[in-house]
Design a protein around this motif. Sequence first.
Motif, PDB file in Angstrom:
ATOM      1  N   VAL A  11     -51.496 -54.787  -8.177  1.00 32.13           N
ATOM      2  CA  VAL A  11     -51.556 -53.534  -7.416  1.00 32.13           C
ATOM      3  C   VAL A  11     -50.487 -53.518  -6.323  1.00 32.13           C
ATOM      4  CG1 VAL A  11     -52.966 -52.184  -5.809  1.00 32.13           C
ATOM      5  CG2 VAL A  11     -53.994 -53.077  -7.900  1.00 32.13           C
ATOM      6  N   ASN A  12     -50.326 -54.646  -5.612  1.00 33.96           N
ATOM      7  CA  ASN A  12     -49.301 -54.734  -4.566  1.00 33.96           C
ATOM      8  C   ASN A  12     -47.906 -54.566  -5.140  1.00 33.96           C
ATOM      9  OD1 ASN A  12     -51.153 -55.106  -2.523  1.00 33.96           O
ATOM     10  ND2 ASN A  12     -51.106 -57.338  -2.663  1.00 33.96           N
ATOM     11  N   ARG A  13     -47.682 -55.122  -6.349  1.00 33.55           N
ATOM     12  CA  ARG A  13     -46.370 -54.988  -6.982  1.00 33.55           C
ATOM     13  C   ARG A  13     -46.092 -53.533  -7.328  1.00 33.55           C
ATOM     14  NH1 ARG A  13     -45.640 -58.342 -12.303  1.00 33.55           N
ATOM     15  NH2 ARG A  13     -46.975 -56.640 -13.081  1.00 33.55           N
ATOM     16  N   VAL A  14     -47.136 -52.833  -7.849  1.00 35.06           N
ATOM     17  CA  VAL A  14     -46.965 -51.410  -8.154  1.00 35.06           C
ATOM     18  C   VAL A  14     -46.630 -50.632  -6.880  1.00 35.06           C
ATOM     19  CG1 VAL A  14     -48.175 -49.328  -8.885  1.00 35.06           C
ATOM     20  CG2 VAL A  14     -48.394 -51.419 -10.225  1.00 35.06           C
ATOM     21  N   ALA A  15     -47.353 -50.947  -5.775  1.00 31.75           N
ATOM     22  CA  ALA A  15     -47.097 -50.259  -4.506  1.00 31.75           C
ATOM     23  C   ALA A  15     -45.662 -50.491  -4.033  1.00 31.75           C
ATOM     24  CB  ALA A  15     -48.093 -50.747  -3.453  1.00 31.75           C
ATOM     25  N   GLU A  16     -45.183 -51.757  -4.147  1.00 32.25           N
ATOM     26  CA  GLU A  16     -43.812 -52.061  -3.734  1.00 32.25           C
ATOM     27  C   GLU A  16     -42.804 -51.331  -4.598  1.00 32.25           C
ATOM     28  OE1 GLU A  16     -43.645 -56.255  -3.996  1.00 32.25           O
ATOM     29  OE2 GLU A  16     -44.859 -56.619  -2.207  1.00 32.25           O
ATOM     30  N   ASP A  17     -43.050 -51.273  -5.925  1.00 31.60           N
ATOM     31  CA  ASP A  17     -42.103 -50.591  -6.823  1.00 31.60           C
ATOM     32  C   ASP A  17     -42.032 -49.105  -6.500  1.00 31.60           C
ATOM     33  OD1 ASP A  17     -41.620 -52.994  -8.041  1.00 31.60           O
ATOM     34  OD2 ASP A  17     -42.953 -52.622  -9.761  1.00 31.60           O
ATOM     35  N   VAL A  18     -43.205 -48.486  -6.290  1.00 30.65           N
ATOM     36  CA  VAL A  18     -43.222 -47.054  -5.989  1.00 30.65           C
ATOM     37  C   VAL A  18     -42.532 -46.781  -4.645  1.00 30.65           C
ATOM     38  CG1 VAL A  18     -44.711 -45.082  -5.480  1.00 30.65           C
ATOM     39  CG2 VAL A  18     -45.283 -46.609  -7.371  1.00 30.65           C
ATOM     40  N   THR A  19     -42.784 -47.652  -3.647  1.00 35.23           N
ATOM     41  CA  THR A  19     -42.156 -47.479  -2.327  1.00 35.23           C
ATOM     42  C   THR A  19     -40.639 -47.557  -2.442  1.00 35.23           C
ATOM     43  OG1 THR A  19     -44.079 -48.440  -1.203  1.00 35.23           O
ATOM     44  CG2 THR A  19     -41.995 -48.412   0.007  1.00 35.23           C
ATOM     45  N   ARG A  20     -40.144 -48.538  -3.216  1.00 34.19           N
ATOM     46  CA  ARG A  20     -38.707 -48.695  -3.383  1.00 34.19           C
ATOM     47  C   ARG A  20     -38.089 -47.480  -4.057  1.00 34.19           C
ATOM     48  NH1 ARG A  20     -39.066 -53.245  -5.252  1.00 34.19           N
ATOM     49  NH2 ARG A  20     -39.105 -52.785  -7.492  1.00 34.19           N
ATOM     50  N   VAL A  21     -38.775 -46.962  -5.070  1.00 36.74           N
ATOM     51  CA  VAL A  21     -38.251 -45.786  -5.774  1.00 36.74           C
ATOM     52  C   VAL A  21     -38.226 -44.568  -4.851  1.00 36.74           C
ATOM     53  CG1 VAL A  21     -38.705 -44.160  -7.648  1.00 36.74           C
ATOM     54  CG2 VAL A  21     -38.929 -46.612  -8.050  1.00 36.74           C
ATOM     55  N   LEU A  22     -39.297 -44.413  -4.064  1.00 34.92           N
ATOM     56  CA  LEU A  22     -39.346 -43.285  -3.130  1.00 34.92           C
ATOM     57  C   LEU A  22     -38.233 -43.369  -2.075  1.00 34.92           C
ATOM     58  CD1 LEU A  22     -43.197 -43.047  -2.564  1.00 34.92           C
ATOM     59  CD2 LEU A  22     -41.775 -41.298  -3.629  1.00 34.92           C
ATOM     60  N   GLU A  23     -38.000 -44.557  -1.533  1.00 35.62           N
ATOM     61  CA  GLU A  23     -36.955 -44.726  -0.522  1.00 35.62           C
ATOM     62  C   GLU A  23     -35.577 -44.450  -1.097  1.00 35.62           C
ATOM     63  OE1 GLU A  23     -37.561 -48.653   0.889  1.00 35.62           O
ATOM     64  OE2 GLU A  23     -39.169 -48.100   2.289  1.00 35.62           O
ATOM     65  N   ALA A  24     -35.317 -44.948  -2.316  1.00 38.39           N
ATOM     66  CA  ALA A  24     -34.021 -44.699  -2.954  1.00 38.39           C
ATOM     67  C   ALA A  24     -33.817 -43.210  -3.196  1.00 38.39           C
ATOM     68  CB  ALA A  24     -33.926 -45.481  -4.254  1.00 38.39           C
ATOM     69  N   ALA A  25     -34.897 -42.525  -3.611  1.00 35.06           N
ATOM     70  CA  ALA A  25     -34.784 -41.089  -3.868  1.00 35.06           C
ATOM     71  C   ALA A  25     -34.551 -40.326  -2.570  1.00 35.06           C
ATOM     72  CB  ALA A  25     -36.053 -40.597  -4.565  1.00 35.06           C
ATOM     73  N   ALA A  26     -35.201 -40.770  -1.471  1.00 36.99           N
ATOM     74  CA  ALA A  26     -35.008 -40.099  -0.182  1.00 36.99           C
ATOM     75  C   ALA A  26     -33.559 -40.216   0.284  1.00 36.99           C
ATOM     76  CB  ALA A  26     -35.957 -40.698   0.857  1.00 36.99           C
ATOM     77  N   GLU A  27     -32.953 -41.407   0.154  1.00 39.75           N
ATOM     78  CA  GLU A  27     -31.551 -41.587   0.535  1.00 39.75           C
ATOM     79  C   GLU A  27     -30.638 -40.731  -0.325  1.00 39.75           C
ATOM     80  OE1 GLU A  27     -30.664 -45.689   0.349  1.00 39.75           O
ATOM     81  OE2 GLU A  27     -32.010 -46.269   1.986  1.00 39.75           O
ATOM     82  N   ARG A  28     -30.943 -40.680  -1.646  1.00 40.63           N
ATOM     83  CA  ARG A  28     -30.102 -39.891  -2.551  1.00 40.63           C
ATOM     84  C   ARG A  28     -30.179 -38.411  -2.219  1.00 40.63           C
ATOM     85  NH1 ARG A  28     -31.734 -37.241  -6.704  1.00 40.63           N
ATOM     86  NH2 ARG A  28     -33.690 -38.413  -6.875  1.00 40.63           N
TER      87      ARG A  28
END
Length: 348
Positions: free
Chosen positions: A62-79
């Motif tokens: 579950v923590n890994r899923v949370a980290e993956d989703v957070t990373r994707v969201l941050e990358a999308a926000a910068e883009r």
Amino acid sequence: MEVSELENMARSAAEEIAALSDAGELEQHRVKWLGGKGLVRRARASIKQYEGDERVEFARRVNRVAEDVTRVLEAAAERIAAEATARRIAEDWIDPSLPSTAPRRGALHPVRVVELRCVEIMGRLGFEQAEGPEVETSYFNFDALNIPRDHPARDMQDTFWVDEQRLLRTHTTSVQARVLARAGGKPVKVVVAGRVYRNEAVDATHLAMFHQLDGFWVDRGLTFAHFKGVAIHLARELYGERRVRLKPKSYPYTEPSVGIDVECGLCGGGGCPACHDSGWVTIMGAGMVHRNVLQEFGYDPDEFSGFAFGWGLSRMTTQMYGLSKLRPIYRGDLRLLRALDGRPALCV
């Protein structure tokens, strides 16, 4: 909620988020996954359904899923932010080669220009600059400078009094008194510049506030010849190779006292604003420091001597810029100040 279900949803979410281009939609996905009632929060609430190693493994995934989703969201926000910036640049594009429209920069006031020039010339002769208060005591402004109590300058019609003992200084010579009081009988060589105040009627050539500059040198062995050499050097540094003359004057704090004139450089057909057709312009008053002043501050007048000189910076400014009136340089009229900006300060 099963972990496999959560991971499948996360992979789908990553693909959706990567395709987003709107900051609002991105925020909706963040709330859906990481918000207080989001999927990750619900998955973490399910951890208690497991026991032992299964609970540990479930929590880790579950923590890994949370980290993956957070990373994707941050990358999308910068883009998305970078894309928005690029669009604004494209819409608001300017040609950097066009002339600048920056506002006009300020400049030194003409009086300040002349003051700095005078201080720089005297600095080359070894005079150190000193300052003093504009609200002065009657002792340093009058008594210490051999100005008796019956002198006209002490009258309320000539001086702005704050109370019985304090006043707005009437000359920068008061700073000379303060310097001598601190010197402890040692040689001094000082220049002073600043505002002074006189209770005068305001007209074309007089103001209640104006600027002065004083210089004085006290040491062993100084004579009138030293004073004359320094005074003529100052006059020629300021006004060029013109004739200089000394004429008798009277000041309470110097004896003998002289006025120093330079030959006018504007005369040419009458009506000269600088010298009023006299052919000469008065630039300073000066003389040898009075014995009483030396004794007041602990100097033996048989061992020490000195000379002092001063001039009105405001009036010198009008002379150097070829102005017939004093008042305009203090009005803050930008038209006049811009006209004088960059103009050589030597027109007399």
